[in-house]
Design a protein around this motif. Structure first.
Motif, PDB file in Angstrom:
ATOM      1  N   THR A  17      94.090 -78.905   6.396  1.00 49.26           N
ATOM      2  CA  THR A  17      94.138 -77.464   6.228  1.00 49.26           C
ATOM      3  C   THR A  17      93.784 -76.826   7.554  1.00 49.26           C
ATOM      4  O   THR A  17      93.620 -77.518   8.535  1.00 49.26           O
ATOM      5  CB  THR A  17      93.195 -77.002   5.099  1.00 49.26           C
ATOM      6  N   PHE A  21      94.743 -69.798   6.674  1.00 51.94           N
ATOM      7  CA  PHE A  21      95.550 -70.359   5.602  1.00 51.94           C
ATOM      8  C   PHE A  21      96.822 -69.551   5.380  1.00 51.94           C
ATOM      9  O   PHE A  21      96.837 -68.340   5.535  1.00 51.94           O
ATOM     10  CB  PHE A  21      94.745 -70.365   4.300  1.00 51.94           C
ATOM     11  N   LYS A  27      91.922 -72.526  -0.857  1.00 51.19           N
ATOM     12  CA  LYS A  27      91.010 -73.621  -0.558  1.00 51.19           C
ATOM     13  C   LYS A  27      90.459 -74.185  -1.866  1.00 51.19           C
ATOM     14  O   LYS A  27      90.309 -73.475  -2.857  1.00 51.19           O
ATOM     15  CB  LYS A  27      89.847 -73.135   0.313  1.00 51.19           C
ATOM     16  N   LEU A 240      87.059 -76.750   5.815  1.00 52.66           N
ATOM     17  CA  LEU A 240      88.130 -77.302   5.011  1.00 52.66           C
ATOM     18  C   LEU A 240      87.965 -77.045   3.524  1.00 52.66           C
ATOM     19  O   LEU A 240      88.957 -76.941   2.797  1.00 52.66           O
ATOM     20  CB  LEU A 240      88.220 -78.828   5.231  1.00 52.66           C
ATOM     21  N   PHE A 241      86.702 -76.938   3.045  1.00 51.74           N
ATOM     22  CA  PHE A 241      86.457 -76.800   1.613  1.00 51.74           C
ATOM     23  C   PHE A 241      85.469 -75.682   1.335  1.00 51.74           C
ATOM     24  O   PHE A 241      84.623 -75.331   2.173  1.00 51.74           O
ATOM     25  CB  PHE A 241      85.887 -78.106   1.043  1.00 51.74           C
TER      26      PHE A 241
END
Length: 243
Positions: A17, A21, A27, A240-241
């Motif tokens: 990712t 985005f 996400k 990323l998360f």
């Protein structure tokens, strides 16, 4: 042969990712009971954009996916170089399972590709299926029901107060229900011998893939781990998360 490397190139789509985005992406939460469902949905959203590519993730157009060169080596007995490789129908993948365990830094996938086609220019030299080959020319391969399982293992490290993952090990399992190859120019200036050799290759395709499996796995590991490393060296787990 090339199918495994090409398919596993897609693993970066499943875990990669970026800070910015695309509007169609969300996400996923980490270590949540919705993580698996979220990751599967994310991959299918990515898949819809394979044809044009996904520049936000640094992914090129993937139908066809074009690779400048792919090499296979099996000790000193066999060497094959494939140039200008084109892989078709990657956007038809079916996801059987995805599991990303952040606590163990493990990522697993199970994928099926109903069909794949790979075109390239090849140079093969070495011993295979009891024959000594030294040829080059166009190659065309068609594959049906390609099943691929991958498991990646990583470790955590700190950089500028953030946590990152470095993937260093990958296990691969694969199965192809049906495959058909055509290599032009296996025997220079001998079309009949080239035709016969293509028949032998396709009649013994399972043995061929098994014989080349160690070389295929090395090529997969080097390529896929290198691609994934680019993403996870740049973006932290926090980026990323979602928590």
């Amino acid at each position: 042969m090339l199918v495994y490397k090409a398919v596993l190139f897609l693993v970066i789509c499943l875990i990669g990712t970026c800070k910015r985005f695309p509007s169609y992406m969300n996400k996923c939460y980490r270590n949540d009971n919705t993580t698996k469902t979220c990751l599967i949905e994310a991959v299918y959203k990515l898949k819809a954009n394979f044809k044009r590519g996904i520049p936000e993730f640094g992914l090129p157009p993937m139908n066809p996916l074009i690779l400048p060169q792919v090499s296979l080596e099996n000790n000193d007995s066999f060497n094959a170089v494939f140039r200008n490789v084109e892989i078709f129908y990657l956007d038809e993948l079916i996801i059987q399972d995805i599991d990303f365990n952040l606590n163990k830094n493990e990522f697993e996938t199970k994928l099926i590709f109903p069909k794949l086609r790979i075109k390239s220019n090849y140079h093969i030299k070495g011993h295979i299926l009891f024959f000594q080959l030294d040829g080059n020319g166009p190659a065309d391969g068609n594959f049906t029901n390609v099943e691929v399982e991958t498991k990646l293992q990583g470790r955590r490290y700190q950089k500028k107060g953030r946590e990152y993952i470095k993937f260093f090990k990958m296990e691969v399992k694969e199965h192809v229900s049906k495959a058909d190859f055509k290599f032009d120019g296996l025997f220079k200036d001998n079309l009949e011998l080239t035709r016969q050799m293509n028949e032998i290759v396709n009649e013994n395709i399972d043995e061929l893939l098994l014989e080349l499996q160690p070389a295929i796995h090395v090529a997969i590991e080097q390529t896929v781990l290198g691609l994934i490393a680019r993403i996870f060296e740049k973006f932290s787990i926090q980026e990323l998360f979602l928590d």
